[in-house]
Motif scaffolding. Structure first.
Motif, PDB file in Angstrom:
ATOM      1  N   PRO A 349     -10.459   2.514  13.308  1.00 27.68           N
ATOM      2  CA  PRO A 349     -11.696   3.263  13.561  1.00 27.68           C
ATOM      3  C   PRO A 349     -12.228   3.815  12.240  1.00 27.68           C
ATOM      4  N   THR A 350     -13.468   3.497  11.912  1.00 26.66           N
ATOM      5  CA  THR A 350     -14.066   3.918  10.643  1.00 26.66           C
ATOM      6  C   THR A 350     -15.373   4.645  10.902  1.00 26.66           C
ATOM      7  N   ASN A 351     -15.861   5.316   9.881  1.00 29.10           N
ATOM      8  CA  ASN A 351     -17.151   5.994  10.004  1.00 29.10           C
ATOM      9  C   ASN A 351     -18.270   4.993  10.269  1.00 29.10           C
ATOM     10  N   GLY A 352     -18.160   3.803   9.659  1.00 28.66           N
ATOM     11  CA  GLY A 352     -19.165   2.775   9.896  1.00 28.66           C
ATOM     12  C   GLY A 352     -19.175   2.310  11.337  1.00 28.66           C
ATOM     13  N   ASN A 353     -17.971   2.097  11.910  1.00 21.68           N
ATOM     14  CA  ASN A 353     -17.889   1.705  13.318  1.00 21.68           C
ATOM     15  C   ASN A 353     -18.440   2.807  14.222  1.00 21.68           C
ATOM     16  N   LEU A 354     -18.123   4.050  13.875  1.00 24.86           N
ATOM     17  CA  LEU A 354     -18.628   5.183  14.652  1.00 24.86           C
ATOM     18  C   LEU A 354     -20.151   5.230  14.626  1.00 24.86           C
ATOM     19  N   LYS A 355     -20.749   4.933  13.486  1.00 23.61           N
ATOM     20  CA  LYS A 355     -22.207   4.947  13.373  1.00 23.61           C
ATOM     21  C   LYS A 355     -22.826   3.900  14.301  1.00 23.61           C
ATOM     22  N   VAL A 356     -22.214   2.720  14.366  1.00 25.14           N
ATOM     23  CA  VAL A 356     -22.732   1.682  15.261  1.00 25.14           C
ATOM     24  C   VAL A 356     -22.617   2.139  16.716  1.00 25.14           C
ATOM     25  N   LEU A 357     -21.483   2.771  17.070  1.00 28.07           N
ATOM     26  CA  LEU A 357     -21.325   3.283  18.429  1.00 28.07           C
ATOM     27  C   LEU A 357     -22.380   4.336  18.749  1.00 28.07           C
ATOM     28  N   GLU A 358     -22.688   5.204  17.805  1.00 22.86           N
ATOM     29  CA  GLU A 358     -23.716   6.216  18.025  1.00 22.86           C
ATOM     30  C   GLU A 358     -25.069   5.561  18.308  1.00 22.86           C
ATOM     31  N   GLN A 359     -25.382   4.498  17.563  1.00 20.26           N
ATOM     32  CA  GLN A 359     -26.646   3.804  17.777  1.00 20.26           C
ATOM     33  C   GLN A 359     -26.665   3.113  19.149  1.00 20.26           C
TER      34      GLN A 359
END
Length: 433
Positions: A349-359
């Motif tokens: 789990p990365t900040n980049g993956n989290l950003k995609v989930l938020e979108q």
């Protein structure tokens, strides 16, 4: 090893927060309307492909499903090609579709054509009852493949695919990836390296409240083999200095020490097969073996096959180091070796993956389908997205919703096809603006 702080925070909040839901733009509303208008055609496409047996070793069936999806992508302006695997790998190959543009983010969409069912297994045809449908691969993952097609179809009808860079890969061996992985996943990795975001369409998992989740982390799938040697002799001498403890006791010591010392969040290690005695054979291709021994003879050999799953490369390396150390602490009269074979890498789990989930969560909420929570990685097995996650921000679990995957009676919530296509179409529209 502690769980990554990012993932702990996701578990704590439960749902993705972010800005309050906003209404869709007029163009997004049009795209949603196009998805809904085509729902009947989408289900007909799903029924057609579900009724084709495409177990991993049924190469003809896989290519047939690939031909159907390829024709649909051709209509949407994609350049499609079938990529064969070397004959010795005994895999059908992959469908790849691409289009090039200069607008927005470059997106990779991942699905698979094969099912877990054997090529000669009794065929379970599509059967619909109300809002439920059953059939082989209906949610794992022909439903996810159809969601990809339908989201792209709506965007194409709205002329929202113009000047975008989107790649699609439908693998033919996700349920049993061909070896070596460097070849069977080479084309997928190359596409990822030319992309900014990867979206994978394994089934959407619902949380305990029945709400959709997204996957920003998946654990690795690594295998290991333990070989143990002891001194063969009369059982009356076991435990003495000359005879030692034998291979079976040493195997038991190693496995129980693993159990006692290695347990931690997101780490599992399962011994799936044990053979021990004075004559042991193991057939790796058939995943079975034989053992001969007598109760009055000290066993001289044992073999254990197992798997190891971890969330980050660091956690995996620490586990392997500790396992090797435990194996090296041999009981008298015994010796042992452990070998590891990497399969699917972890998707940390990365900040980049989290950003995609938020979108994705915002696209879902804006479309009136609710926010999307992060799924704990221990609740998923291995998947293709893990091969691309080291190179690109990634999100999995965008597919259909159903029950019983990998088992007779696998089913699908029919409504999840339209819902998944709406979420995906809105997300893609926003990513590629």
């Amino acid at each position: 090893m502690r769980m990554p702080r990012l993932f702990v925070s996701l578990i704590a909040v439960g749902l993705m927060g972010g800005a309050a839901a906003q209404s869709l733009s007029p163009e997004e509303e049009r795209i949603v309307g196009l998805v809904k208008a085509n729902s009947g055609t989408a289900l007909a496409l799903l029924e057609k492909t579900v009724n084709i047996n495409s177990g991993t070793m049924n190469h003809k069936g896989i290519r047939e499903v690939g031909k159907i999806f390829g024709a649909e992508l051709d209509k949407l302006g994609f350049k499609t090609q079938w990529i064969d695997m070397p004959k010795e790998m005994q895999r059908a190959g992959h469908l790849v579709a691409t289009r090039e543009g200069k607008q927005g983010k470059r997106v990779l969409l991942i699905g698979h054509l094969d099912t877990v069912f054997e090529a000669n297994a009794p065929m379970q045809k599509w059967e619909r009852q109300g809002e439920s449908a059953s059939g082989q691969g209906v949610n794992d993952m022909k439903g996810g493949d159809v969601i990809i097609i339908e989201a792209l179809r709506a965007l194409h009808a709205a002329r929202a695919l113009d000047n975008t860079t989107i790649s699609v890969i439908f693998t033919g061996d996700e349920e049993s990836a061909g070896d070596p992985k460097e070849i069977s996943r080479r084309d997928m990795v190359n596409l990822a390296k030319r992309s900014d975001v990867a979206l994978a369409f394994e089934a959407t998992v619902l949380d305990e409240n029945g709400k959709a989740t997204g996957t920003i982390g998946r654990r690795s799938s690594t295998s290991w083999q333990l070989e143990v040697k002891g001194k063969q002799g009369h059982s009356s001498g076991i435990f003495n200095a000359s005879a030692g403890f034998g291979a079976v006791y040493e195997t038991a010591r190693i496995l129980d020490t693993f159990r006692q010392q290695l347990q931690e969040p997101n780490l599992t290690f399962n011994p799936g097969l044990i053979l021990g005695g004075t004559e042991v054979t193991y057939d790796a291709t058939a995943a079975k073996g034989t053992a001969f021994g007598k109760s009055n003879v000290i066993a001289n050999s044992a073999t254990v096959k197992g798997d190891l799953r971890f969330l980050t490369p660091e956690q995996g390396e620490q586990a392997r180091t500790r396992m090797r150390s435990i194996v090296a602490q041999s009981l008298p009269g015994t010796s042992a070796q452990i070998r590891f074979h990497d399969g699917y890498p972890p998707m940390a789990p990365t900040n980049g993956n989290l950003k995609v989930l938020e979108q994705y969560s915002k696209a879902s909420a804006d479309a009136g389908l609710g926010e999307i929570a992060a799924l704990p990685p221990g609740l998923r097995g291995a998947g293709d997205v893990q091969f691309v996650a080291p190179y690109v921000d990634s999100l999995d679990g965008l597919g259909a919703t159903g029950k019983g995957a990998h088992a007779p009676g696998e089913d699908l919530d029919v409504r999840s096809i339209e819902q998944g296509a709406i979420r995906t179409a809105v997300l893609l529209y926003r990513l590629t603006r």
